[in-house]
Design a protein around this motif. Structure first.
Motif, PDB file in Angstrom:
ATOM      1  N   ASP A 140      -1.707  19.263  11.456  1.00  0.00           N
ATOM      2  CA  ASP A 140      -1.498  18.394  12.614  1.00  0.00           C
ATOM      3  C   ASP A 140      -2.050  16.995  12.415  1.00  0.00           C
ATOM      4  OD1 ASP A 140      -0.204  20.331  14.044  1.00  0.00           O
ATOM      5  OD2 ASP A 140      -1.969  20.988  15.149  1.00  0.00           O
ATOM      6  N   SER A 141      -2.824  16.802  11.368  1.00  0.00           N
ATOM      7  CA  SER A 141      -3.459  15.504  11.146  1.00  0.00           C
ATOM      8  C   SER A 141      -2.420  14.456  10.741  1.00  0.00           C
ATOM      9  CB  SER A 141      -4.520  15.613  10.053  1.00  0.00           C
ATOM     10  OG  SER A 141      -5.057  14.342   9.744  1.00  0.00           O
ATOM     11  N   ASP A 142      -2.666  13.231  11.137  1.00  0.00           N
ATOM     12  CA  ASP A 142      -1.821  12.115  10.707  1.00  0.00           C
ATOM     13  C   ASP A 142      -2.503  11.302   9.612  1.00  0.00           C
ATOM     14  OD1 ASP A 142       0.379  12.587  12.357  1.00  0.00           O
ATOM     15  OD2 ASP A 142      -0.590  11.606  14.056  1.00  0.00           O
ATOM     16  N   SER A 143      -3.702  11.728   9.210  1.00  0.00           N
ATOM     17  CA  SER A 143      -4.393  11.025   8.124  1.00  0.00           C
ATOM     18  C   SER A 143      -3.787  11.414   6.786  1.00  0.00           C
ATOM     19  CB  SER A 143      -5.885  11.383   8.116  1.00  0.00           C
ATOM     20  OG  SER A 143      -6.579  10.725   9.145  1.00  0.00           O
ATOM     21  N   ILE A 144      -3.552  10.443   5.973  1.00  0.00           N
ATOM     22  CA  ILE A 144      -3.078  10.675   4.615  1.00  0.00           C
ATOM     23  C   ILE A 144      -3.840   9.751   3.678  1.00  0.00           C
ATOM     24  CG2 ILE A 144      -0.755  11.418   5.270  1.00  0.00           C
ATOM     25  CD1 ILE A 144       0.232   8.604   4.567  1.00  0.00           C
ATOM     26  N   LEU A 145      -3.805  10.074   2.402  1.00  0.00           N
ATOM     27  CA  LEU A 145      -4.425   9.202   1.423  1.00  0.00           C
ATOM     28  C   LEU A 145      -3.418   8.136   1.005  1.00  0.00           C
ATOM     29  CD1 LEU A 145      -6.742  10.060  -1.452  1.00  0.00           C
ATOM     30  CD2 LEU A 145      -4.630   8.865  -2.029  1.00  0.00           C
ATOM     31  N   VAL A 146      -3.872   6.888   0.948  1.00  0.00           N
ATOM     32  CA  VAL A 146      -3.007   5.794   0.512  1.00  0.00           C
ATOM     33  C   VAL A 146      -3.670   5.081  -0.664  1.00  0.00           C
ATOM     34  CG1 VAL A 146      -1.926   5.439   2.751  1.00  0.00           C
ATOM     35  CG2 VAL A 146      -4.015   4.198   2.204  1.00  0.00           C
ATOM     36  N   TYR A 147      -2.847   4.470  -1.489  1.00  0.00           N
ATOM     37  CA  TYR A 147      -3.385   3.726  -2.635  1.00  0.00           C
ATOM     38  C   TYR A 147      -3.125   2.245  -2.422  1.00  0.00           C
ATOM     39  CZ  TYR A 147      -5.100   2.999  -7.330  1.00  0.00           C
ATOM     40  OH  TYR A 147      -5.880   2.608  -8.409  1.00  0.00           O
TER      41      TYR A 147
ATOM     42  N   MET B 210       0.854  -1.188   0.000  1.00  0.00           N
ATOM     43  CA  MET B 210       0.000   0.000   0.000  1.00  0.00           C
ATOM     44  C   MET B 210       0.885   1.231   0.000  1.00  0.00           C
ATOM     45  SD  MET B 210      -3.085   0.927   2.638  1.00  0.00           S
ATOM     46  CE  MET B 210      -3.971  -0.569   2.216  1.00  0.00           C
ATOM     47  N   ALA B 211       0.710   2.094  -0.972  1.00  0.00           N
ATOM     48  CA  ALA B 211       1.578   3.255  -1.117  1.00  0.00           C
ATOM     49  C   ALA B 211       0.866   4.523  -0.682  1.00  0.00           C
ATOM     50  CB  ALA B 211       2.017   3.395  -2.580  1.00  0.00           C
ATOM     51  N   ALA B 212       1.621   5.400   0.014  1.00  0.00           N
ATOM     52  CA  ALA B 212       1.056   6.679   0.423  1.00  0.00           C
ATOM     53  C   ALA B 212       0.926   7.582  -0.784  1.00  0.00           C
ATOM     54  CB  ALA B 212       1.941   7.337   1.484  1.00  0.00           C
ATOM     55  N   GLY B 213      -0.165   8.313  -0.838  1.00  0.00           N
ATOM     56  CA  GLY B 213      -0.381   9.252  -1.931  1.00  0.00           C
ATOM     57  C   GLY B 213      -0.183  10.668  -1.444  1.00  0.00           C
ATOM     58  N   ALA B 214       0.819  11.360  -1.981  1.00  0.00           N
ATOM     59  CA  ALA B 214       1.083  12.742  -1.572  1.00  0.00           C
ATOM     60  C   ALA B 214       0.355  13.695  -2.495  1.00  0.00           C
ATOM     61  CB  ALA B 214       2.586  13.035  -1.613  1.00  0.00           C
ATOM     62  N   ARG B 215      -0.158  14.783  -1.914  1.00  0.00           N
ATOM     63  CA  ARG B 215      -0.738  15.814  -2.752  1.00  0.00           C
ATOM     64  C   ARG B 215       0.374  16.378  -3.627  1.00  0.00           C
ATOM     65  NH1 ARG B 215      -6.117  18.097  -1.214  1.00  0.00           N
ATOM     66  NH2 ARG B 215      -7.268  17.338  -2.970  1.00  0.00           N
ATOM     67  N   ILE B 216       0.062  16.599  -4.902  1.00  0.00           N
ATOM     68  CA  ILE B 216       1.087  16.988  -5.871  1.00  0.00           C
ATOM     69  C   ILE B 216       1.812  18.241  -5.424  1.00  0.00           C
ATOM     70  CG2 ILE B 216       1.493  17.771  -8.234  1.00  0.00           C
ATOM     71  CD1 ILE B 216       0.988  14.808  -7.874  1.00  0.00           C
ATOM     72  N   GLY B 217       1.083  19.285  -5.152  1.00  0.00           N
ATOM     73  CA  GLY B 217       1.677  20.470  -4.557  1.00  0.00           C
ATOM     74  C   GLY B 217       2.488  21.352  -5.475  1.00  0.00           C
ATOM     75  N   ARG B 218       2.975  20.858  -6.586  1.00  0.00           N
ATOM     76  CA  ARG B 218       3.815  21.702  -7.440  1.00  0.00           C
ATOM     77  C   ARG B 218       3.904  21.079  -8.824  1.00  0.00           C
ATOM     78  NH1 ARG B 218       7.629  25.602  -5.937  1.00  0.00           N
ATOM     79  NH2 ARG B 218       7.208  25.006  -3.810  1.00  0.00           N
ATOM     80  N   CYS B 219       3.694  21.919  -9.818  1.00  0.00           N
ATOM     81  CA  CYS B 219       3.805  21.413 -11.200  1.00  0.00           C
ATOM     82  C   CYS B 219       5.220  21.513 -11.711  1.00  0.00           C
ATOM     83  CB  CYS B 219       2.872  22.200 -12.115  1.00  0.00           C
ATOM     84  SG  CYS B 219       1.129  21.831 -11.863  1.00  0.00           S
ATOM     85  N   SER B 220       5.978  22.474 -11.200  1.00  0.00           N
ATOM     86  CA  SER B 220       7.349  22.627 -11.666  1.00  0.00           C
ATOM     87  C   SER B 220       8.213  21.550 -11.049  1.00  0.00           C
ATOM     88  CB  SER B 220       7.877  24.008 -11.279  1.00  0.00           C
ATOM     89  OG  SER B 220       8.054  24.099  -9.899  1.00  0.00           O
ATOM     90  N   PRO B 221       9.402  21.286 -11.582  1.00  0.00           N
ATOM     91  CA  PRO B 221      10.199  20.168 -11.112  1.00  0.00           C
ATOM     92  C   PRO B 221      10.903  20.406  -9.793  1.00  0.00           C
ATOM     93  CG  PRO B 221      11.326  21.312 -12.896  1.00  0.00           C
ATOM     94  CD  PRO B 221       9.983  21.928 -12.777  1.00  0.00           C
ATOM     95  N   ARG B 222      10.666  21.544  -9.120  1.00  0.00           N
ATOM     96  CA  ARG B 222      11.407  21.836  -7.890  1.00  0.00           C
ATOM     97  C   ARG B 222      10.624  21.427  -6.651  1.00  0.00           C
ATOM     98  NH1 ARG B 222      12.376  27.719  -7.397  1.00  0.00           N
ATOM     99  NH2 ARG B 222      13.898  27.081  -5.855  1.00  0.00           N
ATOM    100  N   ARG B 223      11.303  20.869  -5.690  1.00  0.00           N
ATOM    101  CA  ARG B 223      10.789  20.580  -4.376  1.00  0.00           C
ATOM    102  C   ARG B 223       9.425  19.892  -4.379  1.00  0.00           C
ATOM    103  NH1 ARG B 223      11.303  25.340  -0.232  1.00  0.00           N
ATOM    104  NH2 ARG B 223       9.990  26.371  -1.735  1.00  0.00           N
ATOM    105  N   LEU B 224       9.303  18.795  -5.096  1.00  0.00           N
ATOM    106  CA  LEU B 224       8.070  18.037  -5.037  1.00  0.00           C
ATOM    107  C   LEU B 224       7.895  17.482  -3.633  1.00  0.00           C
ATOM    108  CD1 LEU B 224       8.235  16.168  -8.438  1.00  0.00           C
ATOM    109  CD2 LEU B 224       6.559  17.868  -7.781  1.00  0.00           C
ATOM    110  N   PRO B 225       6.637  17.372  -3.154  1.00  0.00           N
ATOM    111  CA  PRO B 225       6.396  16.954  -1.797  1.00  0.00           C
ATOM    112  C   PRO B 225       6.743  15.507  -1.517  1.00  0.00           C
ATOM    113  CG  PRO B 225       4.357  17.101  -2.983  1.00  0.00           C
ATOM    114  CD  PRO B 225       5.408  17.672  -3.876  1.00  0.00           C
ATOM    115  N   ALA B 226       7.048  15.166  -0.312  1.00  0.00           N
ATOM    116  CA  ALA B 226       7.273  13.802   0.115  1.00  0.00           C
ATOM    117  C   ALA B 226       5.867  13.169   0.353  1.00  0.00           C
ATOM    118  CB  ALA B 226       8.045  13.792   1.417  1.00  0.00           C
ATOM    119  N   GLY B 227       5.603  12.625   0.427  1.00  0.00           N
ATOM    120  CA  GLY B 227       4.234  12.246   0.762  1.00  0.00           C
ATOM    121  C   GLY B 227       3.790  12.446   2.272  1.00  0.00           C
TER     122      GLY B 227
END
Length: 459
Positions: free
Chosen positions: A231-238, A1-18
């Motif tokens: 502060d939430s620990d909920s994340i979307l997972v696939y 099961m993989a964590a899904g990170a919000r994209i957060g950025r279209c440019s190639p810099r500093r993409l989010p970790a999940g």
């Protein structure tokens, strides 16, 4: 099961970790003062039909001061699966017509391809298989991502690095548009007239609402009604075996309580740039410290050479000949003895090297690096006076930044000032959050560095 990170950025810099209390709140345009049921007559029946199953039996759609939101319709316990959205209900770039996708391969990344798919579905209107979802998305006029800010609005955050990032981000998207437009023009029945403003709108929707899953960049209906709580620990997972996107409760929720999720550990600058909102208090805020390196320094080349020689390949701050300034991200400083947790060790090493005043100092640092782990100036200089000199130079940089941020915040707080007259009220509050958060970080770094200098001087 993989964590899904919000994209957060279209440019190639500093993409989010999940658990309550949760004081930070999103600044979003107010839609209603109290939560109330606003189930869309088309959207929810369409979603159940598209998914072939009920998406959630414990959540309902409503509105809150944060806009469209999800609320517990029955008690939820920590660890419960609150929703499941199957792959067939997702908008992913692999659902582009094969001919379009083939032309975009090698030209556009997954994020841009998903934006192109959204453009196509918008063009199809009621003929789109995702029409109820696409029609529920906000227009560009209702979005506050910084790419939509007017020049005078952007000018109010000129002291923050996010101002330049926004300009770079816009230019990146314009370049992407010029690269994909020729391919899209070959399918007029799917895309019609291709306009830059439509592409920017679609890109902003994907940037602010899509998730990175094992299926690629995915727009996930219903899940994107979840608002952000840092502060939430909920994340979307696939779940790859079930081929569904899931959200697991991080705590218990009572009936009627808004359910939120963490998009990522993002600063206000990142939230404003990519999502169009900020937090009144953001524990992930950071500030970018720029340090100039005057080429007229007689030791400039020697410093560059020694810095390159002793930095590991993992360093993000490698300077090269001709480099006149570099930047370092700092977070709010937490004290731990003489260490300022939040002030990167590489920044302290940098000021020790680039504010050295003699060849002897540089050679001593190089010898010490060779005798230890090979990294340069990671330990306090043996000569206390030189150590204090380097950190006072850092203090000067931080102090100048603090003054700029303080002045900008004061201007934004003048009720009848230029900012109040020329800025959208909501964006004005976002600008204040960005600058105030960075100022707090800078103040913490300044206090630590001043205390460190005093401690070393007295030892």
């Amino acid at each position: 099961m993989a964590a899904g990170a919000r994209i957060g950025r279209c440019s190639p810099r500093r993409l989010p970790a999940g658990a309550p209390p949760r004081p930070p709140t999103c600044r979003r345009p107010t839609a209603a003062a109290t939560p109330k049921q606003v189930e869309d007559e088309r959207f929810l029946p369409w979603l159940r039909s598209k998914a072939g199953a009920n998406i959630s039996s414990v959540l309902r759609v409503g509105t809150s001061p944060l806009g469209r939101s999800l609320f517990a319709s029955q008690p939820i316990r920590k660890g419960d699966c609150m929703m499941q959205v199957p792959y067939n209900a997702l908008l992913t770039e692999d659902k582009l017509p094969e001919g379009v996708r083939r032309l975009l391969d090698g030209v556009a990344g997954d994020t841009t391809k998903t934006a192109v798919l959204l453009l196509m579905e918008q063009r199809l209107g009621d003929d789109s298989g995702w029409a109820p979802y696409v029609s529920s998305l906000p227009s560009s006029g209702r979005m506050h991502n910084m790419m939509f800010w007017a020049p005078n609005e952007l000018h109010m955050v000129r002291n923050s690095s996010v101002c330049d990032e926004t300009i770079v981000h816009r230019e990146h998207l314009k370049k992407q548009f010029s690269m994909v437009k020729p391919a899209l023009e070959r399918f007029p029945h799917l895309f019609g007239e291709i306009k830059l403003e439509d592409f920017l709108h679609a890109s902003a929707l994907v940037s602010s609402r899509a998730w990175q899953t094992s299926r690629g960049v995915s727009l996930i209906p219903f899940a994107d009604f979840l608002n952000h709580d840092g502060d939430s620990d909920s994340i979307l997972v696939y779940d790859e075996q079930k081929d569904v996107s899931e959200v697991i409760a991080d705590r218990n929720y009572a009936v009627g309580e808004q359910v939120m999720i963490r998009y990522g550990k993002y600063s206000n600058a990142t939230l404003a740039l990519n999502f169009g909102f900020t937090l009144s208090r953001n524990i992930y805020d950071q500030a970018l410290v720029w340090i100039d390196m005057p080429e007229q320094d007689p030791l400039y080349k020697k410093k560059i050479d020694i810095w390159q020689k002793h930095q590991t390949p993992k360093s993000e701050h490698i300077c090269s000949p001709g480099c006149t300034k570099t930047s370092f991200a700092i977070k709010e400083v937490k004290y731990s003895g003489d260490k300022g947790i939040g002030v990167p060790q590489i920044l302290r090493a940098f000021v020790r090297v680039f504010y050295a005043t003699s060849t002897e100092e540089l050679e001593e640092m190089a010898m010490e690096a060779a005798e230890n782990d090979g990294r340069l100036a990671r330990r306090p200089l043996k000569h206390a006076e030189r150590e204090v000199h380097a950190h006072r130079k850092l203090l000067l940089h931080v102090d100048n930044m603090m003054q700029g941020h303080s002045t900008a915040v004061e201007q934004l707080e003048i009720v009848d000032g230029t900012a109040s007259r020329n800025m959208h009220p909501f964006r004005k509050e976002m600008a204040k959050d960005i600058l105030a958060g960075e100022l707090q970080v800078l103040q913490s770094a300044h206090a630590w560095a001043a205390n460190y200098c005093e401690t070393v001087s007295m030892s």
